[in-house]
Design a protein around this motif. Structure first.
Motif, PDB file in Angstrom:
ATOM      1  N   ALA A 259      13.724  23.023 -23.562  1.00  0.00           N
ATOM      2  CA  ALA A 259      13.202  24.317 -23.135  1.00  0.00           C
ATOM      3  C   ALA A 259      13.463  24.634 -21.668  1.00  0.00           C
ATOM      4  O   ALA A 259      14.042  25.687 -21.344  1.00  0.00           O
ATOM      5  CB  ALA A 259      11.701  24.394 -23.426  1.00  0.00           C
ATOM      6  N   PHE A 263      16.419  27.392 -21.322  1.00  0.00           N
ATOM      7  CA  PHE A 263      15.890  28.742 -21.135  1.00  0.00           C
ATOM      8  C   PHE A 263      16.204  29.294 -19.752  1.00  0.00           C
ATOM      9  O   PHE A 263      16.360  30.508 -19.571  1.00  0.00           O
ATOM     10  CB  PHE A 263      14.375  28.774 -21.354  1.00  0.00           C
ATOM     11  N   ASN A 264      16.311  28.397 -18.777  1.00  0.00           N
ATOM     12  CA  ASN A 264      16.572  28.837 -17.414  1.00  0.00           C
ATOM     13  C   ASN A 264      18.047  28.790 -17.046  1.00  0.00           C
ATOM     14  O   ASN A 264      18.419  29.142 -15.929  1.00  0.00           O
ATOM     15  CB  ASN A 264      15.769  27.984 -16.426  1.00  0.00           C
ATOM     16  N   LEU A 271      15.829  35.642 -26.432  1.00  0.00           N
ATOM     17  CA  LEU A 271      15.903  34.388 -27.167  1.00  0.00           C
ATOM     18  C   LEU A 271      15.282  34.602 -28.541  1.00  0.00           C
ATOM     19  O   LEU A 271      14.079  34.869 -28.649  1.00  0.00           O
ATOM     20  CB  LEU A 271      15.151  33.288 -26.424  1.00  0.00           C
ATOM     21  N   LEU A 286       7.320  27.898 -24.545  1.00  0.00           N
ATOM     22  CA  LEU A 286       7.612  29.252 -24.060  1.00  0.00           C
ATOM     23  C   LEU A 286       7.199  29.436 -22.601  1.00  0.00           C
ATOM     24  O   LEU A 286       7.620  30.405 -21.956  1.00  0.00           O
ATOM     25  CB  LEU A 286       6.904  30.295 -24.934  1.00  0.00           C
ATOM     26  N   VAL A 289      10.110  30.074 -20.307  1.00  0.00           N
ATOM     27  CA  VAL A 289      10.958  31.268 -20.409  1.00  0.00           C
ATOM     28  C   VAL A 289      10.791  32.092 -19.137  1.00  0.00           C
ATOM     29  O   VAL A 289       9.680  32.502 -18.794  1.00  0.00           O
ATOM     30  CB  VAL A 289      10.590  32.115 -21.640  1.00  0.00           C
ATOM     31  N   LYS A 293      13.533  37.434 -19.404  1.00  0.00           N
ATOM     32  CA  LYS A 293      13.975  37.264 -20.790  1.00  0.00           C
ATOM     33  C   LYS A 293      12.886  37.679 -21.779  1.00  0.00           C
ATOM     34  O   LYS A 293      11.692  37.492 -21.534  1.00  0.00           O
ATOM     35  CB  LYS A 293      14.362  35.811 -21.063  1.00  0.00           C
ATOM     36  N   VAL A 295      11.439  37.195 -25.753  1.00  0.00           N
ATOM     37  CA  VAL A 295      11.403  36.215 -26.843  1.00  0.00           C
ATOM     38  C   VAL A 295      11.158  36.962 -28.143  1.00  0.00           C
ATOM     39  O   VAL A 295      10.178  37.711 -28.272  1.00  0.00           O
ATOM     40  CB  VAL A 295      10.301  35.160 -26.628  1.00  0.00           C
ATOM     41  N   VAL A 324       4.044  33.880 -22.977  1.00  0.00           N
ATOM     42  CA  VAL A 324       4.963  34.967 -22.613  1.00  0.00           C
ATOM     43  C   VAL A 324       4.218  36.275 -22.837  1.00  0.00           C
ATOM     44  O   VAL A 324       3.646  36.491 -23.911  1.00  0.00           O
ATOM     45  CB  VAL A 324       6.248  34.938 -23.471  1.00  0.00           C
TER      46      VAL A 324
END
Length: 367
Positions: A259, A263-264, A271, A286, A289, A293, A295, A324
């Motif tokens: 993750a 994600f970064n 995503l 999450l 994230v 971005k 999700v 998120v």
């Protein structure tokens, strides 16, 4: 809060849709040479028109061609590059509960995109809808993940860095033409990251000489290299899942191992994340994230016909919103309904009910 008018949409879907039986029969005839490729194309066009109309009727804003012209979600695209071939499947057991296994990617010569691969697929789709035509391609990692170094000719690519450079260049050429033809919503299906969360698969990677954590970064950088020239007007998304083949699966494990770094690292706006079963773990990953971005929560399964309860979906969206913000969340099925020509073991009516459910819940949560 409101429904979104640009991708990713609050009610979205991964891309592939069940092939009607008559289309399967026509494709089988074409494979045997009973009918011509032109005749097949006409039939595909007819069924694509129908499935575009279905998506619009349901209320989806991102419209795909159902991947109706494809046999495999990934190999049809990669086979358009010179130097790519299909090899024998891995040993049985990759997909739980299935005796059939997909082939492997084999690189036998320099990878070059000498001719358009799927530009005509997109242009036909784009002509059929006034909504956003969404196009899907496999992530670059799919040319490496299953076979690894064994699948890439040592004589052709003694240095894997050259392989990744050529592969990314081939992608950039195809994606540039897609954009020129009006593509503004591009999804890269890259299942490798979720597979690399499975302890057994991580062990198998190590046994063949690969480090799972290093691979995750290599794959993320390859994706970035493939998409680096896309203009800001194109919304890019990345889909992750744990296998989707005739309602079976291949991997399990939450996203935690990949993750933070993935994600970064990946330069995408959205995503698409599988979250339809306990095999995907909890929503805690999450928290990694970044704020730029979205999700898209894949909470509705495409593997079985049972329809999820609206209250359950809403509760799970609330749980994800602890990590998120709700404004950056959307809803979709966990994967396509027909990642391969076989399709999952549900009916066309089941599929329609699932997509209707996504639209209805999204409207009630965000509308």
């Amino acid at each position: 809060m409101s429904m979104r008018t640009e991708p990713p949409f609050r009610a979205d879907h991964v891309g592939s849709l069940l092939r009607p039986d008559p289309l399967k029969a026509v494709r089988a005839k074409a494979a045997k040479g009973i009918i011509s490729r032109d005749a097949l194309r006409e039939e595909e066009n007819r069924y694509i028109r129908d499935v575009v109309a279905l998506q619009e009727e349901i209320g989806l804003q991102g419209i795909t061609d159902g991947e109706y012209r494809r046999t495999w979600w990934h190999f049809d695209f990669l086979s358009g590059f010179d130097g790519f071939e299909l090899g024998k499947p891995l040993d049985k057991g990759t997909f739980k509960g299935s005796d059939e296994q997909p082939p492997r990617a084999m690189i036998t010569d320099k990878l070059v995109r000498n001719n358009p691969v799927m530009i005509d697929h997109f242009t036909y789709l784009n002509e059929l809808t006034d909504r956003t035509a969404k196009f899907t391609v496999p992530g670059p990692s799919m040319a490496h993940f299953r076979a690894g170094r064994e699948g890439i000719s040592l004589n052709v690519y003694p240095d894997l860095a050259e392989f990744w450079d050529d592969l990314a260049a081939a992608y950039r050429a195809e994606l540039a033409d897609l954009v020129q033809q009006g593509c503004s919503y591009l999804q890269l299906d890259d299942i490798s990251y979720a597979y690399l969360c499975d302890d057994n698969i991580r062990d198998s990677m190590q046994a063949r000489g690969d480090d799972a954590d290093e691979l995750a970064l290599i794959y993320a950088n390859a994706l970035n290299d493939a998409t680096r020239d896309l203009p800001d007007s194109v919304t890019t998304a990345m889909h992750m899942c744990r296998g989707n083949f005739q309602s079976t699966w291949a991997a399990q494990g939450g996203y935690e191992p990949v993750a933070e770094r993935v994600f970064n690292t990946v330069n995408v706006k959205a995503l698409f994340m599988e979250y339809d079963s306990d095999r995907a773990g909890g929503f805690e990953p999450l928290r990694f994230v970044p704020d730029d971005k979205f999700v898209v929560l894949g909470l509705v399964t495409t593997k079985t016909a049972e329809l999820e309860a609206k209250d359950t979906l809403k509760r799970r969206i609330e749980e994800a919103a602890q990590f998120v913000d709700l404004s950056r969340l959307c809803l979709s099925p966990q994967c396509g309904f027909s990642s391969t020509h076989h399709g999952n073991k549900i009916t066309l009516d089941d599929q329609k009910a699932k997509l209707n459910l996504v639209v209805e819940v999204a409207s009630e949560v965000w509308g």
